[in-house]
Design a protein around this motif. Structure first.
Motif, PDB file in Angstrom:
ATOM      1  N   CYS A  33       0.827  -1.206   0.000  1.00  0.00           N
ATOM      2  CA  CYS A  33       0.000   0.000   0.000  1.00  0.00           C
ATOM      3  C   CYS A  33       0.858   1.251   0.000  1.00  0.00           C
ATOM      4  N   ARG A  34       1.986   1.221   0.677  1.00  0.00           N
ATOM      5  CA  ARG A  34       2.868   2.385   0.674  1.00  0.00           C
ATOM      6  C   ARG A  34       3.438   2.633  -0.717  1.00  0.00           C
ATOM      7  N   GLN A  35       3.733   1.561  -1.448  1.00  0.00           N
ATOM      8  CA  GLN A  35       4.272   1.738  -2.789  1.00  0.00           C
ATOM      9  C   GLN A  35       3.200   2.225  -3.770  1.00  0.00           C
ATOM     10  N   LEU A  36       1.967   1.740  -3.603  1.00  0.00           N
ATOM     11  CA  LEU A  36       0.894   2.127  -4.508  1.00  0.00           C
ATOM     12  C   LEU A  36       0.437   3.551  -4.263  1.00  0.00           C
ATOM     13  N   TYR A  37       0.403   3.983  -2.991  1.00  0.00           N
ATOM     14  CA  TYR A  37      -0.107   5.308  -2.651  1.00  0.00           C
ATOM     15  C   TYR A  37       0.928   6.055  -1.809  1.00  0.00           C
ATOM     16  N   PRO A  38       2.002   6.519  -2.430  1.00  0.00           N
ATOM     17  CA  PRO A  38       3.079   7.155  -1.651  1.00  0.00           C
ATOM     18  C   PRO A  38       2.757   8.579  -1.209  1.00  0.00           C
ATOM     19  N   THR A  39       1.771   9.224  -1.820  1.00  0.00           N
ATOM     20  CA  THR A  39       1.463  10.612  -1.484  1.00  0.00           C
ATOM     21  C   THR A  39      -0.013  10.754  -1.180  1.00  0.00           C
ATOM     22  N   HIS A  80      -5.910  10.135  -2.427  1.00  0.00           N
ATOM     23  CA  HIS A  80      -7.245  10.684  -2.675  1.00  0.00           C
ATOM     24  C   HIS A  80      -7.763  10.254  -4.041  1.00  0.00           C
ATOM     25  N   GLU A  81      -6.896  10.200  -5.039  1.00  0.00           N
ATOM     26  CA  GLU A  81      -7.325   9.793  -6.381  1.00  0.00           C
ATOM     27  C   GLU A  81      -7.801   8.341  -6.391  1.00  0.00           C
ATOM     28  N   ALA A  82      -7.201   7.505  -5.582  1.00  0.00           N
ATOM     29  CA  ALA A  82      -7.594   6.093  -5.564  1.00  0.00           C
ATOM     30  C   ALA A  82      -9.022   5.928  -5.088  1.00  0.00           C
ATOM     31  N   GLY A  83      -9.422   6.696  -4.072  1.00  0.00           N
ATOM     32  CA  GLY A  83     -10.785   6.601  -3.575  1.00  0.00           C
ATOM     33  C   GLY A  83     -10.993   5.427  -2.638  1.00  0.00           C
ATOM     34  N   VAL A  84     -12.163   5.400  -2.063  1.00  0.00           N
ATOM     35  CA  VAL A  84     -12.474   4.390  -1.051  1.00  0.00           C
ATOM     36  C   VAL A  84     -12.510   2.992  -1.647  1.00  0.00           C
ATOM     37  N   VAL A  85     -13.094   2.840  -2.827  1.00  0.00           N
ATOM     38  CA  VAL A  85     -13.258   1.507  -3.417  1.00  0.00           C
ATOM     39  C   VAL A  85     -11.906   0.858  -3.699  1.00  0.00           C
ATOM     40  N   SER A  86     -11.001   1.595  -4.344  1.00  0.00           N
ATOM     41  CA  SER A  86      -9.688   1.033  -4.664  1.00  0.00           C
ATOM     42  C   SER A  86      -8.894   0.718  -3.406  1.00  0.00           C
ATOM     43  N   LEU A  87      -8.985   1.576  -2.401  1.00  0.00           N
ATOM     44  CA  LEU A  87      -8.268   1.318  -1.152  1.00  0.00           C
ATOM     45  C   LEU A  87      -8.792   0.064  -0.465  1.00  0.00           C
ATOM     46  N   CYS A  88     -10.086  -0.105  -0.463  1.00  0.00           N
ATOM     47  CA  CYS A  88     -10.672  -1.306   0.149  1.00  0.00           C
ATOM     48  C   CYS A  88     -10.222  -2.566  -0.575  1.00  0.00           C
ATOM     49  N   GLN A  89     -10.177  -2.514  -1.906  1.00  0.00           N
ATOM     50  CA  GLN A  89      -9.721  -3.672  -2.669  1.00  0.00           C
ATOM     51  C   GLN A  89      -8.261  -3.991  -2.360  1.00  0.00           C
ATOM     52  N   SER A  90      -7.420  -2.955  -2.263  1.00  0.00           N
ATOM     53  CA  SER A  90      -6.001  -3.178  -1.960  1.00  0.00           C
ATOM     54  C   SER A  90      -5.826  -3.799  -0.582  1.00  0.00           C
ATOM     55  N   LEU A  91      -6.601  -3.341   0.377  1.00  0.00           N
ATOM     56  CA  LEU A  91      -6.488  -3.881   1.732  1.00  0.00           C
ATOM     57  C   LEU A  91      -6.983  -5.314   1.800  1.00  0.00           C
ATOM     58  N   ARG A  92      -8.041  -5.619   1.067  1.00  0.00           N
ATOM     59  CA  ARG A  92      -8.535  -7.006   1.052  1.00  0.00           C
ATOM     60  C   ARG A  92      -7.502  -7.935   0.425  1.00  0.00           C
ATOM     61  N   GLN A  93      -6.869  -7.494  -0.640  1.00  0.00           N
ATOM     62  CA  GLN A  93      -5.846  -8.315  -1.279  1.00  0.00           C
ATOM     63  C   GLN A  93      -4.647  -8.528  -0.357  1.00  0.00           C
ATOM     64  N   ALA A  94      -4.358  -7.528   0.469  1.00  0.00           N
ATOM     65  CA  ALA A  94      -3.248  -7.654   1.420  1.00  0.00           C
ATOM     66  C   ALA A  94      -3.636  -8.444   2.664  1.00  0.00           C
TER      67      ALA A  94
END
Length: 353
Positions: free
Chosen positions: A51-57, A62-76
């Motif tokens: 997640c740090r590599q995907l969203y370093p700033t 903010h551009e990723a949004g809630v949906v993309s962040l939730c998917q990344s966390l589920r995959q992790a």
């Protein structure tokens, strides 16, 4: 000879584990300084490397949004609450611009995270080895003591050594130096000085570490500590009292080959159930789990077999009924353990189709 080898291994592994646990490169002050410059570092759900590599700033976050962040966390494989993710996204919209050296700070933070992961794996490997030694000794009976788990029981066992070397519990506390020093000079006689210096300090540390655990995790000793604190007793005195009471109970359990019993504490913990939970948390291979459970059964008094089998039978029933998610390899070895305890396996009812 066998005990001397085990004691040597324990005295090698236990300090190594304690020193590794004391090193927290990603949670310490140095890491917080570096992470303060990385926009997402302040939020626990995003402390994984991916997640740090995907969203370093903050902007990328903010551009990723809630949906993309939730998917990344589920995959992790990270548990989270969606309202927390929304809070983080809202924060990213108002966050200040990144520091000029944010990229360098990010690389340092990722290196610290990788170091933490390696340390965690090393600690888990050491704890698995410690558990494998513990189950081959009667000290495994201490797991039935509420508030004591594998690591603390193994620390005490490794420092105390064979229980046959002690005449009574006072021999253990005397070796650990849990008694006040005495100062005498002419007509001066101070019998309540600090703890004696000449003792086995490693054994004392193991006992007092268990005392700290009991004060926090054991309701009986927690109530005693609260009562003594209300009476104005020194917290250090409370630790010594709890440690000495533990030694008296532990000596009766280990020397007498019996599980935990105390008139002021209702019920006890289950040894095999604790071992199973310990190995589940440490991702131990099923062959090693079965080996440790069978070795622990060899240390149990026969009259405790039926009681120890009860939680294992309930766990097996939950697995057979499909109430556990994911692959449950544990269901393959529990029937073997229950058979060793002399308890039959209850077959789950099939559907009428």
């Amino acid at each position: 000879m066998v005990w001397s080898c085990w004691a040597y291994c324990w005295r090698t592994w236990a300090p190594t584990r304690r020193s590794s646990s004391a090193i927290q490169p990603f949670g310490g002050k140095r890491s917080r300084i570096f992470s303060s410059q990385v926009s997402i570092a302040e939020h626990r759900p995003y402390t994984t490397r991916g997640c740090r590599q995907l969203y370093p700033t903050a902007g990328r976050l903010h551009e990723a949004g809630v949906v993309s962040l939730c998917q990344s966390l589920r995959q992790a494989g990270i548990r989270f609450q969606q309202r927390t993710i929304q809070t983080v996204v809202d924060w990213a919209l108002q966050a200040a611009a990144a520091d000029i050296a944010a990229g360098q700070h990010l690389r340092i933070a990722l290196a610290l995270y990788d170091d933490r992961q390696r340390k965690t794996q090393e600690i888990q490997a050491l704890e698995r080895d410690i558990a494998a030694r513990l189950v081959q000794t009667p000290y495994v009976l201490l797991l039935s003591f509420p508030g004591i788990n594998v690591v603390s029981a193994a620390d005490f066992a490794g420092e105390a050594g064979p229980i046959e070397h002690y005449l009574n519990a006072k021999s253990i506390t005397g070796r650990a130096g849990l008694r006040p020093s005495r100062y005498q000079s002419n007509q001066v006689d101070l019998a309540s000085g600090p703890l004696v210096r000449n003792c086995n300090h490693a054994l004392r540390a193991a006992i007092l570490g268990i005392a700290d655990n009991l004060i926090v995790c054991n309701h009986h000793f927690q109530a005693l500590a609260t009562q003594w604190a209300a009476q104005g007793k020194d917290p250090r005195d409370t630790r010594i009292k709890v440690g000495m009471r533990f030694c008296r109970i532990a000596f009766q359990m280990v020397a007498g080959r019996q599980v935990f019993r105390h008139p002021c504490i209702q019920g006890r913990h289950y040894i095999l159930d604790k071992l199973t939970a310990f190995h589940r948390e440490h991702d131990t291979g099923m062959a090693d789990v079965l080996r440790d459970l069978q070795a622990a059964i060899g240390q149990l008094p026969p009259r405790a077999y039926a009681v120890e089998a009860k939680p294992l039978a309930e766990e097996l029933q939950r697995i057979q009924d499909g109430h556990r998610r994911g692959p449950q390899v544990l269901g393959d070895i529990l029937p073997i353990v229950l058979a060793r305890l002399g308890v039959g396996v209850v077959q789950s009812s099939e559907s009428g189709e």
